[in-house]
Design a protein around this motif. Structure first.
Motif, PDB file in Angstrom:
ATOM      1  N   THR A   1       0.861  -1.193   0.000  1.00  9.90           N
ATOM      2  CA  THR A   1       0.000   0.000   0.000  1.00  9.90           C
ATOM      3  C   THR A   1       0.897   1.244   0.000  1.00  9.90           C
ATOM      4  N   PRO A   2       0.362   2.375  -0.476  1.00 13.64           N
ATOM      5  CA  PRO A   2       1.231   3.551  -0.648  1.00 13.64           C
ATOM      6  C   PRO A   2       1.696   4.165   0.669  1.00 13.64           C
ATOM      7  N   LEU A   3       2.876   4.723   0.630  1.00 22.08           N
ATOM      8  CA  LEU A   3       3.404   5.430   1.806  1.00 22.08           C
ATOM      9  C   LEU A   3       3.024   6.897   1.755  1.00 22.08           C
ATOM     10  N   ILE A   4       2.864   7.421   0.558  1.00 23.92           N
ATOM     11  CA  ILE A   4       2.420   8.813   0.414  1.00 23.92           C
ATOM     12  C   ILE A   4       0.930   8.775   0.125  1.00 23.92           C
ATOM     13  N   THR A   5       0.175   9.536   0.887  1.00 26.17           N
ATOM     14  CA  THR A   5      -1.282   9.437   0.763  1.00 26.17           C
ATOM     15  C   THR A   5      -1.940  10.794   0.985  1.00 26.17           C
ATOM     16  N   ALA A   6      -3.173  10.911   0.494  1.00 23.84           N
ATOM     17  CA  ALA A   6      -3.925  12.142   0.710  1.00 23.84           C
ATOM     18  C   ALA A   6      -5.031  11.947   1.742  1.00 23.84           C
ATOM     19  N   SER A   7      -5.123  10.730   2.339  1.00 20.18           N
ATOM     20  CA  SER A   7      -6.190  10.508   3.318  1.00 20.18           C
ATOM     21  C   SER A   7      -5.612  10.128   4.681  1.00 20.18           C
ATOM     22  N   ASP A   8      -6.361  10.465   5.714  1.00 18.40           N
ATOM     23  CA  ASP A   8      -5.926  10.218   7.085  1.00 18.40           C
ATOM     24  C   ASP A   8      -6.741   9.059   7.648  1.00 18.40           C
ATOM     25  N   CYS A   9      -6.175   7.844   7.561  1.00 15.75           N
ATOM     26  CA  CYS A   9      -6.909   6.639   7.933  1.00 15.75           C
ATOM     27  C   CYS A   9      -7.451   6.693   9.355  1.00 15.75           C
ATOM     28  N   GLU A  10      -6.607   7.042  10.303  1.00 11.22           N
ATOM     29  CA  GLU A  10      -7.031   6.983  11.699  1.00 11.22           C
ATOM     30  C   GLU A  10      -7.740   8.259  12.143  1.00 11.22           C
ATOM     31  N   GLY A  11      -7.697   9.289  11.294  1.00  9.67           N
ATOM     32  CA  GLY A  11      -8.377  10.532  11.623  1.00  9.67           C
ATOM     33  C   GLY A  11      -7.833  11.216  12.860  1.00  9.67           C
ATOM     34  N   ALA A  12      -6.602  10.886  13.203  1.00 10.08           N
ATOM     35  CA  ALA A  12      -6.040  11.466  14.418  1.00 10.08           C
ATOM     36  C   ALA A  12      -5.250  12.733  14.117  1.00 10.08           C
ATOM     37  N   GLY A  13      -5.120  13.039  12.819  1.00  6.67           N
ATOM     38  CA  GLY A  13      -4.434  14.272  12.432  1.00  6.67           C
ATOM     39  C   GLY A  13      -2.962  14.301  12.786  1.00  6.67           C
ATOM     40  N   ALA A  14      -2.373  13.127  12.971  1.00  4.75           N
ATOM     41  CA  ALA A  14      -0.965  13.080  13.366  1.00  4.75           C
ATOM     42  C   ALA A  14      -0.087  12.695  12.176  1.00  4.75           C
ATOM     43  N   MET A  15      -0.239  13.469  11.088  1.00  2.00           N
ATOM     44  CA  MET A  15       0.465  13.084   9.861  1.00  2.00           C
ATOM     45  C   MET A  15       1.631  14.010   9.545  1.00  2.00           C
ATOM     46  N   PHE A  16       2.673  13.432   8.967  1.00  2.66           N
ATOM     47  CA  PHE A  16       3.806  14.219   8.464  1.00  2.66           C
ATOM     48  C   PHE A  16       3.484  14.639   7.038  1.00  2.66           C
ATOM     49  N   GLN A  17       3.575  15.936   6.780  1.00  5.96           N
ATOM     50  CA  GLN A  17       3.284  16.398   5.423  1.00  5.96           C
ATOM     51  C   GLN A  17       4.425  16.080   4.469  1.00  5.96           C
ATOM     52  N   VAL A  18       4.048  15.824   3.223  1.00  2.97           N
ATOM     53  CA  VAL A  18       5.025  15.618   2.151  1.00  2.97           C
ATOM     54  C   VAL A  18       4.812  16.740   1.146  1.00  2.97           C
ATOM     55  N   THR A  19       5.847  17.506   0.897  1.00  3.71           N
ATOM     56  CA  THR A  19       5.676  18.613  -0.045  1.00  3.71           C
ATOM     57  C   THR A  19       6.994  18.935  -0.742  1.00  3.71           C
ATOM     58  N   THR A  20       6.897  19.461  -1.948  1.00  2.49           N
ATOM     59  CA  THR A  20       8.090  19.997  -2.607  1.00  2.49           C
ATOM     60  C   THR A  20       7.967  21.514  -2.755  1.00  2.49           C
ATOM     61  N   LEU A  21       6.920  22.089  -2.116  1.00  7.53           N
ATOM     62  CA  LEU A  21       6.781  23.548  -2.175  1.00  7.53           C
ATOM     63  C   LEU A  21       7.950  24.212  -1.446  1.00  7.53           C
ATOM     64  N   ASP A  22       8.292  25.408  -1.889  1.00  6.84           N
ATOM     65  CA  ASP A  22       9.348  26.169  -1.233  1.00  6.84           C
ATOM     66  C   ASP A  22       8.773  26.772   0.057  1.00  6.84           C
ATOM     67  N   LEU A  23       9.224  26.245   1.181  1.00  2.00           N
ATOM     68  CA  LEU A  23       8.618  26.656   2.462  1.00  2.00           C
ATOM     69  C   LEU A  23       8.865  28.133   2.769  1.00  2.00           C
ATOM     70  N   ASN A  24       9.883  28.695   2.132  1.00  2.00           N
ATOM     71  CA  ASN A  24      10.155  30.118   2.364  1.00  2.00           C
ATOM     72  C   ASN A  24       9.354  31.028   1.437  1.00  2.00           C
TER      73      ASN A  24
END
Ligand code: 4AD
Ligand code: MG
Length: 465
Positions: free
Chosen positions: A161-184
């Motif tokens: 199953t995928p490691l990168i996902t757009a859904s929160d299975c447990e709904g606990a909101g404890a997810m690490f974001q994955v992004t390539t946006l420039d944070l600055n």
């Protein structure tokens, strides 16, 4: 010098090899001796056991042996003979020693003396070279193998199953974001929100907390699947039982109800523990002697006894009536803390417990609602020393009830359409659970901190190595 194929130390204690010339390679654990002879304890990781190398100093010059320090890596050829010394069955009489790499005694941190587990965590890059971590990592390997073997032998398919996902299975909101946006320099929408449409995936994504939702899609096609992969939780829990990156095993089975699910969990756990008892005797005996004299008895006890199965409501009653002083309050509706779980298991039943039918408010959206409308068909397996080792449930197979729950919890529908489709097209009763791999390794090895059963732990404020 003719080259001889290397023999692993795990294979060398075979009497059929006695008298032959062998080649062993490994790292020096200790070196001792006198002016005539040196004894080197060499370990290559294939087993807890060292092989003793006997060096007749008349045959070697001093300069050549200088780099043979604790931690050095050697290639030794010589005759394998039965040992007269206590504690070992065979030794190698060295004819030739090549030093692959020395280790400066003033700098190599793993000198002979024992080290605290806390100190070893700071040198996680070297700790696999200690007896303790060698044992733990070998047991971890055997457990991983047992897990694949169990499911394969029972007709399950391994689903990735995928490691990168757009859904929160447990709904606990404890997810690490994955992004390539420039944070600055974040792109913004007209309302001033972050414009994820410009991000790599065109939407907001995270590292998965569980492979379950995709696992269910697999089960609704292949019948029985399991996942075994890393999962990520950004919960700020600095406890001996939580990691930010841990490995989870998640079987998911079409047509299984909650009772089948409990049977599977119990049989599976017992199989894994029995496998370790049968295949890791040396390492388990070592850990038993070093850390917990009762370890092997505890493992046997779990394998030999039925788990208790009990509804949450009855568990709460037992806790309330115990009049035990808990740090966290006990009442119907409360999420159980590890102290409550351990009380039920260690003090009350003195057996593993499977607690079922939790209040829906403290469980995830996908669990099947019971007829009482208040509880869901959840099951947590609680273990001595560990507390929760498995969390699972029968899944809500009814489209309307599932949709209602998703709406009640304000879960964004745009992320969930594919999951709901399983309930629209050929829905079926099904169940599954998640086993935290490190919690199993923790239980089997008798270690007390989860940081000591994964090679490179990831915890809040700690991502070294
Ligand atoms: O109870 P959890 O959150 O359940 C799920 O994720 C479900 N989707 C599983 C399923 O039904 N397929 O997590 C399952 C198990 C826990 O029982 C625990 O053993 C382990 O994962 N776990 C952790 N282990 C280490 N560190 C953490 N932070 C953990 N969180 C959960
Ligand atoms: Mg849980």
């Amino acid at each position: 010098m003719e080259t001889i194929k290397r023999t692993k130390i795990s294979e060398i204690l075979d009497p059929a090899l006695y008298g032959s010339t062998v080649c062993v390679k490994g790292w020096v654990r200790t070196r001792r001796g006198n002016k005539n002879v040196s004894f080197i304890a060499l370990n290559d990781g294939s087993t807890l056991k060292n092989i003793q190398i006997v060096v007749d100093l008349a045959k070697f010059d001093e300069e050549q042996l200088k780099p043979v320090t604790t931690g050095a890596c050697l290639c030794v050829t010589g005759k394998l003979v039965e040992s007269m010394g206590k504690g070992q069955t065979a030794e190698v009489q060295a004819d030739h020693i090549e030093v692959y790499g020395s280790a400066d005694p003033n700098e190599y941190p793993l000198q002979k003396k024992g080290h605290s587990l806390e100190f070893l965590r700071e040198i996680a890059h070297l700790r696999p070279r200690t007896n303790t971590f060698g044992a733990v990592l070998r047991i971890r390997h055997h457990l991983a193998y047992a897990i694949h073997k169990y499911f394969n032998d029972h007709g399950f398919f391994y689903l990735n199953t995928p490691l990168i996902t757009a859904s929160d299975c447990e709904g606990a909101g404890a997810m690490f974001q994955v992004t390539t946006l420039d944070l600055n320099n974040l792109p913004r929408t007209e309302e001033g929100k972050i414009d994820y449409s410009q991000d790599f995936f065109g939407k907001q994504t995270s590292l998965t907390v569980s492979g379950q939702l995709e696992g269910e899609l697999g089960a609704m096609a292949l019948g029985g699947i399991y996942t075994f992969g890393p999962t990520f939780r950004a919960e700020n829990s600095n406890t001996p039982r939580h990691l930010a990156e841990f490995w989870m095993i998640e079987p998911e089975v079409a047509f299984n109800d909650i009772n089948d699910n409990m049977d599977l969990a119990e049989d599976f756990l017992k199989y894994c523990i029995r496998y370790a008892l049968d295949h890791c005797a040396d390492d388990l005996n070592f850990l038993c002697e070093m850390y917990d004299k009762e370890l092997i008895n505890h493992l046997r006890f779990v394998v030999d006894n039925d788990f208790v199965r009990l509804p949450y409501s009855e568990g709460i009653k037992i806790l309330e009536e115990s009049h035990h002083k808990f740090e966290f309050p006990v009442y119907w509706g409360a999420d159980l803390q590890s102290e409550h779980e351990r009380f039920l298991v260690e003090q009350h039943f003195k057996k593993p417990v499977i607690l079922t039918d939790y209040p829906k408010e403290i469980k995830a959206f996908y669990m099947k609602l019971n007829d009482d409308g208040k509880t869901v068909r959840a099951m947590d397996v609680l273990f001595p020393r560990i507390g929760e080792i498995i969390g699972g449930s029968e899944r809500e197979a009814d489209y309307n009830k599932l949709l209602q729950r998703i709406e009640e919890l304000n879960i964004p529908m745009k992320d969930m359409w594919w999951y709901l489709d399983t309930r629209r097209f050929g829905t079926a009763p099904h169940s599954g659970f998640g086993l935290g791999f490190e919690r199993l390794v923790l239980f089997v090895t008798g270690m007390t901190n989860i940081r000591d059963v994964i090679p490179f732990p990831r915890t809040p404020k700690s991502a070294e190595f």
